[in-house]
Write a protein that holds these residues in place. Structure first.
Motif, PDB file in Angstrom:
ATOM      1  N   THR A  77       0.808  -1.282  -0.127  1.00  0.00           N
ATOM      2  CA  THR A  77      -0.191   0.016  -0.047  1.00  0.00           C
ATOM      3  C   THR A  77       0.950   1.134   0.059  1.00  0.00           C
ATOM      4  O   THR A  77       0.518   2.240   0.384  1.00  0.00           O
ATOM      5  CB  THR A  77      -1.159  -0.036   1.158  1.00  0.00           C
ATOM      6  N   TRP A  78       2.067   1.183  -0.281  1.00  0.00           N
ATOM      7  CA  TRP A  78       3.002   2.362  -0.230  1.00  0.00           C
ATOM      8  C   TRP A  78       2.608   3.524  -1.404  1.00  0.00           C
ATOM      9  O   TRP A  78       2.671   4.486  -0.806  1.00  0.00           O
ATOM     10  CB  TRP A  78       4.556   1.997  -0.579  1.00  0.00           C
ATOM     11  N   GLN A  79       1.873   3.050  -2.569  1.00  0.00           N
ATOM     12  CA  GLN A  79       1.396   4.143  -3.309  1.00  0.00           C
ATOM     13  C   GLN A  79       0.318   4.787  -2.646  1.00  0.00           C
ATOM     14  O   GLN A  79       0.191   6.171  -3.107  1.00  0.00           O
ATOM     15  CB  GLN A  79       1.172   3.534  -4.662  1.00  0.00           C
ATOM     16  N   ARG A  80      -0.496   4.305  -2.003  1.00  0.00           N
ATOM     17  CA  ARG A  80      -1.392   4.887  -1.364  1.00  0.00           C
ATOM     18  C   ARG A  80      -1.054   6.085  -0.228  1.00  0.00           C
ATOM     19  O   ARG A  80      -1.591   7.108  -0.141  1.00  0.00           O
ATOM     20  CB  ARG A  80      -2.534   4.147  -0.575  1.00  0.00           C
ATOM     21  N   TRP A  81       0.158   5.637   0.201  1.00  0.00           N
ATOM     22  CA  TRP A  81       0.577   6.711   0.967  1.00  0.00           C
ATOM     23  C   TRP A  81       1.127   7.898   0.469  1.00  0.00           C
ATOM     24  O   TRP A  81       0.859   9.128   0.848  1.00  0.00           O
ATOM     25  CB  TRP A  81       1.900   6.043   1.860  1.00  0.00           C
ATOM     26  N   CYS A  89       5.539   1.251  10.628  1.00  0.00           N
ATOM     27  CA  CYS A  89       5.513   2.310  11.722  1.00  0.00           C
ATOM     28  C   CYS A  89       5.796   1.318  13.010  1.00  0.00           C
ATOM     29  O   CYS A  89       6.905   1.749  13.497  1.00  0.00           O
ATOM     30  CB  CYS A  89       4.537   3.162  12.251  1.00  0.00           C
ATOM     31  N   GLU A  90       5.311   0.225  13.126  1.00  0.00           N
ATOM     32  CA  GLU A  90       5.386  -0.450  14.310  1.00  0.00           C
ATOM     33  C   GLU A  90       6.871  -1.371  14.284  1.00  0.00           C
ATOM     34  O   GLU A  90       7.530  -1.565  15.342  1.00  0.00           O
ATOM     35  CB  GLU A  90       4.422  -1.613  14.556  1.00  0.00           C
ATOM     36  N   LEU A  91       7.317  -1.360  13.022  1.00  0.00           N
ATOM     37  CA  LEU A  91       8.740  -2.044  12.989  1.00  0.00           C
ATOM     38  C   LEU A  91       9.908  -0.856  12.992  1.00  0.00           C
ATOM     39  O   LEU A  91      10.992  -1.284  13.224  1.00  0.00           O
ATOM     40  CB  LEU A  91       8.770  -2.850  11.417  1.00  0.00           C
ATOM     41  N   ALA A  92       9.409   0.260  12.696  1.00  0.00           N
ATOM     42  CA  ALA A  92      10.462   1.537  12.600  1.00  0.00           C
ATOM     43  C   ALA A  92      10.716   1.923  13.994  1.00  0.00           C
ATOM     44  O   ALA A  92      11.707   2.899  14.241  1.00  0.00           O
ATOM     45  CB  ALA A  92      10.029   2.540  11.743  1.00  0.00           C
ATOM     46  N   ASP A  93       9.637   1.702  14.903  1.00  0.00           N
ATOM     47  CA  ASP A  93       9.380   2.451  16.122  1.00  0.00           C
ATOM     48  C   ASP A  93      10.975   2.354  16.967  1.00  0.00           C
ATOM     49  O   ASP A  93      11.341   3.153  17.630  1.00  0.00           O
ATOM     50  CB  ASP A  93       8.446   1.685  17.156  1.00  0.00           C
ATOM     51  N   SER A  94      11.386   1.251  17.082  1.00  0.00           N
ATOM     52  CA  SER A  94      12.862   0.938  18.085  1.00  0.00           C
ATOM     53  C   SER A  94      14.003   1.951  17.271  1.00  0.00           C
ATOM     54  O   SER A  94      14.943   2.229  17.976  1.00  0.00           O
ATOM     55  CB  SER A  94      13.176  -0.696  17.911  1.00  0.00           C
ATOM     56  N   ALA A  95      13.965   1.876  15.993  1.00  0.00           N
ATOM     57  CA  ALA A  95      15.040   3.033  15.415  1.00  0.00           C
ATOM     58  C   ALA A  95      14.564   4.166  15.690  1.00  0.00           C
ATOM     59  O   ALA A  95      15.735   5.223  15.879  1.00  0.00           O
ATOM     60  CB  ALA A  95      15.095   2.300  13.894  1.00  0.00           C
ATOM     61  N   VAL A  99       9.442  11.696   8.529  1.00  0.00           N
ATOM     62  CA  VAL A  99       9.553  12.914   7.660  1.00  0.00           C
ATOM     63  C   VAL A  99       8.205  13.781   7.841  1.00  0.00           C
ATOM     64  O   VAL A  99       8.297  14.941   8.054  1.00  0.00           O
ATOM     65  CB  VAL A  99       9.983  12.603   6.211  1.00  0.00           C
ATOM     66  N   PHE A 100       7.107  13.384   7.798  1.00  0.00           N
ATOM     67  CA  PHE A 100       5.916  13.875   7.681  1.00  0.00           C
ATOM     68  C   PHE A 100       4.894  13.506   8.797  1.00  0.00           C
ATOM     69  O   PHE A 100       3.937  14.337   9.064  1.00  0.00           O
ATOM     70  CB  PHE A 100       5.213  13.946   6.368  1.00  0.00           C
ATOM     71  N   GLU A 101       5.202  12.689   9.705  1.00  0.00           N
ATOM     72  CA  GLU A 101       4.164  12.453  10.727  1.00  0.00           C
ATOM     73  C   GLU A 101       2.910  11.984  10.170  1.00  0.00           C
ATOM     74  O   GLU A 101       2.098  12.318  10.501  1.00  0.00           O
ATOM     75  CB  GLU A 101       3.893  13.347  11.904  1.00  0.00           C
ATOM     76  N   HIS A 102       2.930  11.182   9.206  1.00  0.00           N
ATOM     77  CA  HIS A 102       1.845  10.854   8.497  1.00  0.00           C
ATOM     78  C   HIS A 102       1.338   9.442   8.327  1.00  0.00           C
ATOM     79  O   HIS A 102       1.764   8.887   7.275  1.00  0.00           O
ATOM     80  CB  HIS A 102       1.802  11.732   6.875  1.00  0.00           C
ATOM     81  N   PRO A 103       1.182   8.772   9.436  1.00  0.00           N
ATOM     82  CA  PRO A 103       0.914   7.331   9.390  1.00  0.00           C
ATOM     83  C   PRO A 103      -0.588   7.055   8.806  1.00  0.00           C
ATOM     84  O   PRO A 103      -1.552   7.522   8.934  1.00  0.00           O
ATOM     85  CB  PRO A 103       0.746   6.807  10.895  1.00  0.00           C
ATOM     86  N   VAL A 104      -0.366   6.011   8.061  1.00  0.00           N
ATOM     87  CA  VAL A 104      -1.718   5.427   7.246  1.00  0.00           C
ATOM     88  C   VAL A 104      -1.954   4.037   7.273  1.00  0.00           C
ATOM     89  O   VAL A 104      -0.776   3.289   7.283  1.00  0.00           O
ATOM     90  CB  VAL A 104      -1.117   5.922   5.646  1.00  0.00           C
ATOM     91  N   ASN A 105      -2.855   3.842   7.538  1.00  0.00           N
ATOM     92  CA  ASN A 105      -3.218   2.118   7.695  1.00  0.00           C
ATOM     93  C   ASN A 105      -2.957   1.290   6.586  1.00  0.00           C
ATOM     94  O   ASN A 105      -3.255   1.738   5.618  1.00  0.00           O
ATOM     95  CB  ASN A 105      -4.846   2.104   8.045  1.00  0.00           C
ATOM     96  N   ALA A 106      -2.244   0.340   6.855  1.00  0.00           N
ATOM     97  CA  ALA A 106      -1.723  -0.643   5.635  1.00  0.00           C
ATOM     98  C   ALA A 106      -2.901  -1.468   5.329  1.00  0.00           C
ATOM     99  O   ALA A 106      -2.651  -2.493   4.340  1.00  0.00           O
ATOM    100  CB  ALA A 106      -0.472  -1.204   6.068  1.00  0.00           C
ATOM    101  N   ASP A 107      -3.784  -1.674   5.970  1.00  0.00           N
ATOM    102  CA  ASP A 107      -4.968  -2.603   5.719  1.00  0.00           C
ATOM    103  C   ASP A 107      -4.480  -4.037   5.986  1.00  0.00           C
ATOM    104  O   ASP A 107      -5.117  -5.203   5.345  1.00  0.00           O
ATOM    105  CB  ASP A 107      -5.461  -2.492   4.137  1.00  0.00           C
ATOM    106  N   VAL A 108      -3.280  -4.244   6.547  1.00  0.00           N
ATOM    107  CA  VAL A 108      -2.870  -5.480   6.839  1.00  0.00           C
ATOM    108  C   VAL A 108      -2.361  -5.641   8.330  1.00  0.00           C
ATOM    109  O   VAL A 108      -2.267  -4.468   9.061  1.00  0.00           O
ATOM    110  CB  VAL A 108      -1.811  -6.081   5.831  1.00  0.00           C
ATOM    111  N   GLY A 109      -1.929  -6.693   8.850  1.00  0.00           N
ATOM    112  CA  GLY A 109      -1.361  -6.649   9.993  1.00  0.00           C
ATOM    113  C   GLY A 109      -0.470  -7.866  10.281  1.00  0.00           C
ATOM    114  O   GLY A 109      -0.117  -8.583   9.463  1.00  0.00           O
ATOM    115  N   PHE A 110       0.007  -8.102  11.569  1.00  0.00           N
ATOM    116  CA  PHE A 110       0.917  -9.185  11.821  1.00  0.00           C
ATOM    117  C   PHE A 110       0.127 -10.114  12.817  1.00  0.00           C
ATOM    118  O   PHE A 110      -0.827  -9.674  13.765  1.00  0.00           O
ATOM    119  CB  PHE A 110       2.033  -8.800  12.806  1.00  0.00           C
ATOM    120  N   TRP A 111       0.241 -11.411  12.524  1.00  0.00           N
ATOM    121  CA  TRP A 111      -0.663 -12.438  13.097  1.00  0.00           C
ATOM    122  C   TRP A 111       0.132 -13.798  13.504  1.00  0.00           C
ATOM    123  O   TRP A 111       0.938 -13.987  12.898  1.00  0.00           O
ATOM    124  CB  TRP A 111      -1.771 -13.006  11.742  1.00  0.00           C
TER     125      TRP A 111
END
Length: 291
Positions: free
Chosen positions: A197-201, A239-245, A254-266
């Protein structure tokens, strides 16, 4: 060693010989009495002998049946012992856990100091692959997978929904929103093939859409984060994977613009493990950390 007769026929005869009842043998084998009778006929035709004889209401073994029975009982007993020992080893051994390398490095690893490895039923074997493994084939017991939660013939428990954002090395993109947009538009954008979903971002960015000079697609989300941290470019990442860095000061949004990826970790596992205590231990801990 090849057995020259159908194994199902041998199982049917062994159960019938033990119970001296076709009905009880059928109940043990979870088949119909007619199915057991059919297997017995196959066996007798192959051997050319009568193995069972009915006397009134009773079923009796013939001399040939008496001769064959102890060999089959010993054989099936050894098979049962082998299967039970393997099952016991899997029940008592470490839970084999598979996941994406990016998840292991950026989400799990920073939390592993909190995992109770020393407690009974919490031991793990952790493996990482870029693609989902075949849990049904026994490659791993359970997986932590990235997706929509729909995997045929597998159970899936949501750990957390994913969001994506644009990251860069601190100081790479500064100034006003327009200044930052101009700066990153000249950069190399790294995206993972798992991020669909990176293009939607880019299209949803205020003042955008963001149009990078170059797009480099890789097979690892970890590489996209590393490239951004090294100043090679910018990265659209989970975002959840970048959080530790981010917390370590290696990356910044860069823009503080988080967008729902429509997927998750299961947490994904076969139905046969639904009641496994090791799985429940891991699931409870993961849910605590996700919360």
């Amino acid at each position: 060693m090849r057995i020259p007769v159908p194994l199902n026929a041998l199982r049917a005869f062994e159960a019938t010989a033990r119970h001296l009842s076709i009905k009880e043998a059928a109940m043990e084998l979870s088949v119909t009495p007619s199915a057991v009778s059919h297997q017995l006929r196959i066996l007798e035709e192959l051997f050319g002998v009568v193995l069972l004889r009915r006397t009134g209401t009773r079923l009796e073994l013939t001399d040939a049946g008496h001769k064959l029975t102890p060999y089959l009982q010993q054989g099936f007993t050894q098979i049962a012992k082998g299967v039970d020992s393997l099952r016991q080893k899997r029940r008592d051994g470490p839970l084999r856990l598979n996941m994406l390398p990016t998840f292991a490095t950026n989400w799990l690893s920073p939390r592993l100091s909190l995992y109770p490895f020393e407690r009974r039923g919490f031991s793990l074997e952790i493996s990482t692959t870029q693609d989902e493994v075949d849990l049904a084939a026994g490659v791993a017991d359970v997986g932590i997978w990235y997706g929509n939660g729909h995997w045929p013939e597998l159970q899936a428990d949501l750990l957390f929904e994913a969001t994506i954002d644009l990251y860069a090395r601190p100081g790479f993109a500064t100034g006003s929103h327009r200044d930052r947009l101009d700066r990153v538009s000249q950069a190399n954008l790294f995206v993972s093939r798992h991020c669909l979903t990176w293009q939607r971002w880019m299209e949803s960015l205020p003042g955008g859409p963001f149009k990078p000079a170059v797009v480099t697609q890789v097979d690892s989300g970890g590489l996209t984060l590393q490239a951004a941290a090294d100043g090679v470019g910018v990265s659209i990442a989970v975002c959840e994977l970048a959080d530790s860095a981010v917390r370590l000061g290696r990356l910044t949004s860069v823009f503080e613009h988080p967008v729902n990826a429509d997927v998750g970790f299961w947490l994904v596992y076969p139905d046969a493990l639904r009641e496994d205590r090791r799985l429940e231990n891991l699931r409870s801990w993961l849910c605590e950390q996700s919360a």
